[in-house]
Design a protein around this motif. Structure first.
Motif, short mmCIF file in Angstrom:
data_model
loop_
_atom_site.label_atom_id
_atom_site.label_comp_id
_atom_site.label_asym_id
_atom_site.label_seq_id
_atom_site.Cartn_x
_atom_site.Cartn_y
_atom_site.Cartn_z
N PHE A 128 0.85 -1.19 0.00
CA PHE A 128 0.00 0.00 0.00
C PHE A 128 0.88 1.24 0.00
O PHE A 128 2.00 1.24 0.52
CB PHE A 128 -0.96 0.01 1.19
N ALA A 129 0.37 2.31 -0.58
CA ALA A 129 1.12 3.57 -0.63
C ALA A 129 0.23 4.67 -1.17
O ALA A 129 -0.75 4.42 -1.88
CB ALA A 129 2.35 3.43 -1.52
N GLY A 130 0.59 5.90 -0.81
CA GLY A 130 -0.05 7.10 -1.37
C GLY A 130 1.02 7.89 -2.09
O GLY A 130 1.57 8.84 -1.53
N ILE A 131 1.35 7.48 -3.31
CA ILE A 131 2.43 8.10 -4.07
C ILE A 131 2.00 8.26 -5.52
O ILE A 131 1.04 7.63 -5.98
CB ILE A 131 3.73 7.24 -4.03
N ALA A 132 2.72 9.12 -6.25
CA ALA A 132 2.51 9.23 -7.69
C ALA A 132 3.27 8.08 -8.37
O ALA A 132 4.40 7.79 -8.02
CB ALA A 132 3.02 10.58 -8.20
N GLY A 133 2.63 7.43 -9.32
CA GLY A 133 3.29 6.34 -10.04
C GLY A 133 3.57 5.13 -9.18
O GLY A 133 4.73 4.70 -9.08
N PRO A 134 2.56 4.52 -8.54
CA PRO A 134 2.80 3.34 -7.70
C PRO A 134 3.32 2.13 -8.48
O PRO A 134 3.85 1.19 -7.89
CB PRO A 134 1.42 3.05 -7.09
N GLU A 135 3.20 2.17 -9.81
CA GLU A 135 3.69 1.04 -10.62
C GLU A 135 5.19 0.85 -10.43
O GLU A 135 5.69 -0.28 -10.41
CB GLU A 135 3.38 1.28 -12.10
N SER A 136 5.93 1.96 -10.29
CA SER A 136 7.37 1.86 -10.08
C SER A 136 7.68 1.19 -8.74
O SER A 136 8.60 0.37 -8.63
CB SER A 136 8.01 3.26 -10.12
N PHE A 137 6.92 1.55 -7.71
CA PHE A 137 7.11 0.94 -6.39
C PHE A 137 6.80 -0.55 -6.46
O PHE A 137 7.54 -1.38 -5.92
CB PHE A 137 6.21 1.65 -5.38
N LEU A 138 5.73 -0.89 -7.16
CA LEU A 138 5.35 -2.30 -7.30
C LEU A 138 6.43 -3.08 -8.03
O LEU A 138 6.78 -4.21 -7.64
CB LEU A 138 4.01 -2.40 -8.05
N SER B 12 9.61 -2.36 -8.07
CA SER B 12 10.75 -2.48 -7.15
C SER B 12 10.54 -3.61 -6.15
O SER B 12 11.46 -4.37 -5.83
CB SER B 12 10.97 -1.16 -6.40
N LEU B 13 9.32 -3.73 -5.64
CA LEU B 13 9.00 -4.79 -4.69
C LEU B 13 9.19 -6.17 -5.32
O LEU B 13 9.78 -7.08 -4.72
CB LEU B 13 7.57 -4.64 -4.19
#
Length: 338
Positions: free
Chosen positions: A227-237, A239-240
């Motif tokens: 979960f996150a409140g960020i712009a562009g969560p696809e990049s975070f996903l 990275s995970l």
């Protein structure tokens, strides 16, 4: 039309930029969020500190509950929390305790505050966080970040797209960093237009650290709810998953969206339903720390966050650091002896 007219007024000198007797380096972007700007500001801050120079960061403090100029850190103590100063700003202050950090909607007001409040011990450089469009203050180096996954010239102006100003505005940049490169996005399609405009470019990717556990540990259970409140969560996903995490569920919020009791209950309900551990960004974890009651509730489940940092490609780090060095050394230092 408004942004074009505004830029022309600045270019013609009708609207003027204020100068300060300190080196000023701006780090910004031409699109709204998602370029990895905060980790890059953190990296530049650490580099300046490694050179024995005290930096002062001036940020808008997006999402904060306060207004005007506020001192977040005096280089010794953290004075505000993420509700008062914004999550990204507090994260920068925590990661660089020797840096001075100020929030101010008007960067010129923040610079004047620094000149007055620290007049007997001025910082060696001002780092403007997210200030490419904030042209009221003169800068010695204008750095713009571009997400390799979002070629800027294919975007549209807000609110239809993510562009903050027309594409041609990027010609003001002294340096462009193409960030978040990976196997599928090598940045070549972005380098072409920049080279045609004679803008130096550097390349960087995102490197992940080790998971930091804030509540329990997943043990043998490697399935997570992200979960996150960020712009562009696809990049975070991405990275995970690159880190080897099995992401079974996701919950995304708007960039900087405040967490509420209802949103936390929703996250925990989904996690418990599928027996999942929780993982979020470091920025979101900092934001949650400002509301201990919500964080306490989350940590009844295994909760972790994934630190990230930019990593320059060969040759790019040398280029960036040399341009920073040149900007700092080109500005005469003011004698502040009482």
């Amino acid at each position: 039309m408004i942004m074009t007219a505004r830029n022309k007024l600045f270019d013609a000198g009708i609207l003027r930029s204020e100068t300060v007797p300190l080196p000023v380096i701006s780090v910004g972007n031409i699109t709204a969020g998602g370029t990895g700007k905060s980790p890059m500001v953190d990296l530049f801050t650490k580099y300046v500190l490694s050179q024995g120079i005290t930096p002062a960061i001036i940020s808008r403090g997006y999402g904060r509950t306060t207004r005007g100029v506020r001192l977040v850190s005096d280089g010794r103590s953290l004075l505000l929390d993420s509700r008062e100063a914004g999550d990204e700003t507090v994260m920068l202050a925590r990661q660089n305790p020797e840096a001075i950090v100020v929030v101010a909607e008007r960067r010129t007001a923040g610079a004047r505050f620094l000149m007055e409040h620290f007049r007997h011990n001025l910082p060696g450089v001002i780092l403007l966080d997210d200030a490419f469009q904030h042209r009221r203050i003169q800068r010695d180096l204008d750095i713009v970040l571009i997400n390799a996954r979002e070629p800027f010239w294919k975007n549209r102006m807000l609110p239809a797209g993510r562009l903050r100003e027309p594409v041609k505005g990027i010609r003001r940049a002294d340096l462009v960093i193409i960030n978040k490169l990976d196997r599928e996005h090598d940045g070549r399609d972005i380098e072409g237009p920049l080279a045609a405009w004679g803008i130096p470019t550097a390349k960087a990717r995102i490197r992940t650290g080790e998971l930091v556990w804030a509540g329990g540990e997943a043990g043998n259970n490697r399935r997570f709810l992200a979960f996150a409140g960020i712009a562009g969560p696809e990049s975070f996903l991405a990275s995970l998953r690159h880190h080897g995490l099995d992401i079974a569920e996701t919950v995304w919020f708007r960039d900087h969206e405040p967490y509420t009791a209802a949103s936390i209950r929703y996250i925990m309900k989904k996690a418990r339903l599928h027996s999942l551990a929780l993982v979020t960004t470091e920025k979101d974890f900092i934001r949650l720390k400002a509301t201990p009651e919500l964080l306490d509730e989350l940590t009844t489940l295994p909760l972790s966050y994934l630190p990230i940092e930019p990593e320059f490609f060969p040759g790019s780090r040398t280029l960036v650091e040399s341009m920073i060095d040149r900007a700092i050394s080109s500005t005469p230092q003011t004698d502040t002896t009482p």
